[in-house]
Design an enzyme around this catalytic site. Structure first.
Site, PDB file in Angstrom:
ATOM      1  N   GLU A 113     -91.619  45.210  22.487  1.00 53.02           N
ATOM      2  CA  GLU A 113     -90.880  44.402  21.442  1.00 53.02           C
ATOM      3  C   GLU A 113     -91.971  44.853  20.881  1.00 53.02           C
ATOM      4  O   GLU A 113     -92.010  43.753  19.600  1.00 53.02           O
ATOM      5  CB  GLU A 113     -90.798  42.668  22.071  1.00 53.02           C
ATOM      6  CG  GLU A 113     -89.793  42.313  23.048  1.00 53.02           C
ATOM      7  CD  GLU A 113     -88.580  42.758  22.745  1.00 53.02           C
ATOM      8  OE1 GLU A 113     -88.032  43.488  21.182  1.00 53.02           O
ATOM      9  OE2 GLU A 113     -87.284  43.044  23.507  1.00 53.02           O
ATOM     10  N   LEU A 114     -93.199  45.176  20.550  1.00 46.97           N
ATOM     11  CA  LEU A 114     -94.091  45.715  19.008  1.00 46.97           C
ATOM     12  C   LEU A 114     -94.968  45.416  20.142  1.00 46.97           C
ATOM     13  O   LEU A 114     -95.590  43.918  18.561  1.00 46.97           O
ATOM     14  CB  LEU A 114     -93.318  45.969  18.252  1.00 46.97           C
ATOM     15  CG  LEU A 114     -93.867  46.422  17.487  1.00 46.97           C
ATOM     16  CD1 LEU A 114     -94.002  48.472  17.686  1.00 46.97           C
ATOM     17  CD2 LEU A 114     -93.608  46.936  15.419  1.00 46.97           C
TER      18      LEU A 114
END
Lengths: 366, 414
Positions: A113-114
């Site tokens: 999710e970065l």
């Protein structure tokens, strides 16, 4: 398991195959076209069972020499929030998988999710990564544009490539939205926007399923993909780069992110996974089971526990009912409500705990 | 494993309410003739509550209400509401409230006589009041209300709270069915208390879809008691003990839950024709000591019960709405309902929905709520929000809109 496979097969048919096919052709037609892909071990495991040709197509892309793989955790997990050595073990597992499946070695790291923080930059440095990906979020840029190369303040050898979220989301979220003032988005219009964006590098990162799944084929997303390299070539100052190539541009400034940032929801924090009591209680419970799972030294138990750390489980427990992000969460959830998701998760975790205790020979009181 | 505070603060943030419009959107005060049945303090189901709350809110909006009942009262007074009944002249000749109105009875029972007498009296109602609409609730007074609407040339609105098909589990009494069909046919607008019920009126009663509206029930936020977490955890059912309520399922699920939880008590509050059979069933399942039958409880007792309960279950086979579940949600009790209940439609995902026949699933859901305190707390909080975000004032305004539609539809200028 059957359900996993049938979902995977459906997405392979609608997205992976047609989009990889078009990417392959774009690489043939445009010698300067390049990009990076992010593939988890979970993905490869499921592809092997449901659609092995998708792995062949990925190998084929990699052999062109113009496609790179990103480093990440083997599972799409929240391992970055767990005490060591979980994160480095999962990253090492992924490194092994890339070498074995594709003969590839990743130089750039991205977290589930970065997720990004100063702490994770230090981790990337210790693991000898060239750089990391992060969200180009105003909250941490202090007025600087997201289109310059940066480096991590606590670890200056770690380059940072930031996601340009407005331009990424124009394709990722808005492409098929008929209520959008820019609808329909054409490749030449998008290339003009890219050309008009000041800076040195534009980070366009999106879910692969953007291509054919979130936006189905009838929206024209695949034609958009095919046409984009040609339209970009009309602007001589634009070019393509893989993530690791972009990280060779000398950094303009150091960037500090003292908390864990992500690419999700309005707040770009971990609220989507750990924002409410249900999520935090489930995660805390999972951490405790993890201690037991490690003690058993039983790989089957450890593997199941790692699967339970997949971020999506926590995402499904998101409760709002009021906020703008609820719709996004419901789209991605396979549960009727966050309470169903929580109850189901806790049941699975309780079973695993029982298995671990059994294995350790601890009498179960309950 | 995880912990939740045992005492939770109970402040309820009221949702942003629309600015009140005079007369709930009507151009002038209306005079509404409500043809009802039961009314507090003597009521057994959702119908009585609905009529009472509607009377309160309609008069608060500036309208006048005349309420017709077959019974001589007492009626909980509401300012602006006139109560009338067939015995008002003779005094005392009206029947008592039947102990159980749902038991429609055979066509030749004394109960049927009082229904007929009521309808005759309604059709010939002596009045000089300029009523604007007649609003009849369920089948009891449809014949009289239809005749009176024709005589006075004013539109008829019918609210259906439940149907004879459902109350009889598919074995309807013809004379009751006929009265329902008559009202649905004659009414300019029909109100159903859930979308599920609306569809049934269209499918089974051939109601013209364009004239059927949905107005849900609501609950009134009261000075709720602070939630308590008693040592013995309580799984609660409140409602009538009728076949359609599926209390069997509650007991069978209880039998699966109790072996794993030594500290849980199942409580059944309510009375009805199934009472003895259910007690026998509990004994046969070997959980006689883990199930408490309280009989009918007062409103205050119910609130105390809700405040101390960990789980509320409404396992109805058929439930056009299910106001008891909404009350539990409003009290912050995590709630499990059957999928077919109307209340499930408006719960915004804050309740567990289970197939009414799925004993196993009811048992799992109950166990999960007993096992995980965080789940209880979050579901309880969110359920309260869902139950209280709209209330009777909104429902009354929606009802006024239906009146105005009906008046326009009948060619009467509002």
């Amino acid at each position: 398991m059957d359900r996993n496979l049938s979902i995977f097969k459906g997405i392979a048919q609608r997205s992976y195959r047609p989009a990889l096919e078009r990417l392959r052709r774009a690489l043939d037609d445009f010698p300067d076209f390049r990009f990076s892909l992010s593939v988890t071990g979970t993905f490869v495991e499921q592809a092997r069972m449901a659609a092995p040709d998708v792995i062949d197509r990925l190998r084929d892309l990699y052999r062109t020499g113009r496609v790179a793989f990103l480093g990440e955790t083997y599972y799409h997990s929240l391992a970055f929030l767990l005490p060591p050595p979980e994160l480095s073990e999962e990253v090492a597992m992924h490194r092994e998988m890339l070498a074995k499946e594709f003969g590839a070695h990743a130089k750039a790291l991205r977290m589930t999710e970065l997720a990004y923080s100063d702490h994770l930059a230090r981790f990337a440095e210790a693991e000898r990564f060239r750089g990391m990906l992060a969200e180009g979020w105003e909250g941490v840029l202090h007025g600087e544009p997201p289109t310059y190369p940066y480096c991590a303040a606590p670890a200056p050898t770690v380059a940072l490539l930031l996601r340009h979220y407005p331009l990424s989301d124009d394709v990722g979220f808005r492409f098929s939205s008929t209520g959008w003032s820019e609808y329909p988005l054409t490749a030449d219009k998008y290339a003009r926007w890219l050309a008009a964006t000041p800076g040195e590098v534009i980070g366009l990162f999106m879910d692969f399923e953007t291509l054919g799944e979130h936006h189905q084929a009838r929206t024209g997303i695949l034609e958009f993909l095919s046409a984009l390299p040609g339209e970009v070539r009309r602007h001589p100052h634009l070019g393509w780069a893989t993530v690791e190539e972009a990280m060779e541009i000398p950094p303009r400034a150091p960037l500090s992110v003292p908390y864990t940032m992500s690419w999700a929801d309005q707040n770009r924090d971990l609220g989507a996974w750990l924002g409410n009591d249900l999520q935090r209680s489930a995660f805390e419970a999972a951490k405790k089971v993890g201690v037991l799972a490690r003690q058993t030294g039983d790989l089957a138990i450890l593997t199941d526990w790692r699967r339970l750390l997949t971020s999506d489980h926590f995402y499904y427990m998101y409760v709002s009912g009021h906020g703008a992000d609820q719709g996004v969460h419901e789209y991605f959830s396979s549960y009727e409500s966050p309470y169903d998701a929580y109850a189901n998760y806790m049941n699975a975790l309780t079973d695993l705990r029982r298995r671990a205790l059994d294995r350790l020979g601890v009498p179960i009181l309950k | 494993m995880d912990s939740a505070p045992s005492r939770r603060s109970l402040s309820t943030a009221p949702g942003a309410r629309a600015a009140p419009t005079p007369f709930g959107g009507a151009p002038r005060p209306l005079h509404i003739l409500l043809v009802g049945w039961e009314f507090p303090p003597n009521h057994t189901g959702g119908l009585g509550v609905h009529c009472f709350e509607l009377c309160q809110e309609l008069t608060r909006l500036g309208h006048r209400v005349t309420f017709l009942s077959p019974f001589g009262g007492p009626f909980t007074p509401v300012p602006g509401v006139t109560f009338r009944h067939p015995g008002e002249k003779s005094g005392g000749a009206t029947p008592e409230f039947p102990p159980a109105y749902w038991a429609g009875g055979t066509p030749d029972s004394p109960f049927a006589d009082s229904v007929d007498g009521f309808n005759t009296w309604v059709s010939g109602l002596k009045t000089t009041d300029p009523f604007d609409v007649i609003h009849v609730h369920d089948w009891f007074g449809t014949a009289g209300a239809t005749a009176l609407a024709r005589r006075l040339h004013i539109p008829l609105i019918m609210t259906v709270h439940s149907t004879e098909y459902d109350r009889s589990l598919g074995h309807p009494w013809d004379h009751i069915l006929h009265r329902e069909e008559l009202g649905i046919e004659a009414a300019t607008r029909v109100i159903a208390v859930s979308r599920h019920l609306r569809q049934q009126l269209i499918d089974r009663y051939h109601a013209e879809p364009s004239k059927v509206r949905v107005v849900y029930n609501a609950v009134r936020p009261s000075d709720r008691l602070e939630r308590i977490d008693p040592e013995k955890r309580i799984v609660l059912y409140v409602g009538r003990l009728a076949v359609m309520k599926g209390v069997d399922t509650f007991l069978r699920a209880a039998a699966r839950v109790v072996p794993s939880f030594s500290d849980v008590q199942f409580v059944i509050a309510g009375e009805g024709p199934e009472y003895e059979r259910l007690i026998q069933l509990a004994a046969r399942l070997g959980i006689g000591d883990r199930v408490m039958f309280l009989g009918k409880v007062s409103e205050e007792e119910r609130e105390i019960l809700l405040a101390g309960s960990s789980v509320f279950v409404l396992p109805s086979v058929v439930e056009p709405f299910g106001i008891a579940a909404l009350e539990a949600m409003a009290a912050g009790v995590p709630t499990i309902v059957s999928k077919t209940s109307g209340v499930a439609e408006m719960s915004r995902g804050t309740v567990f929905k289970v197939d009414f026949w799925d004993v196993e699933e009811f048992a799992s859901r109950i166990s999960e709520l007993l096992e995980y305190p965080t789940l209880r707390a979050t579901m309880g909080d969110q359920g309260r929000w869902a139950a209280l975000r709209e209330g009777w004032p909104e429902r009354a305004r929606e009802t006024v809109q239906v009146y105005l539609e009906a008046m326009r539809g009948a060619g009467v200028r509002p």
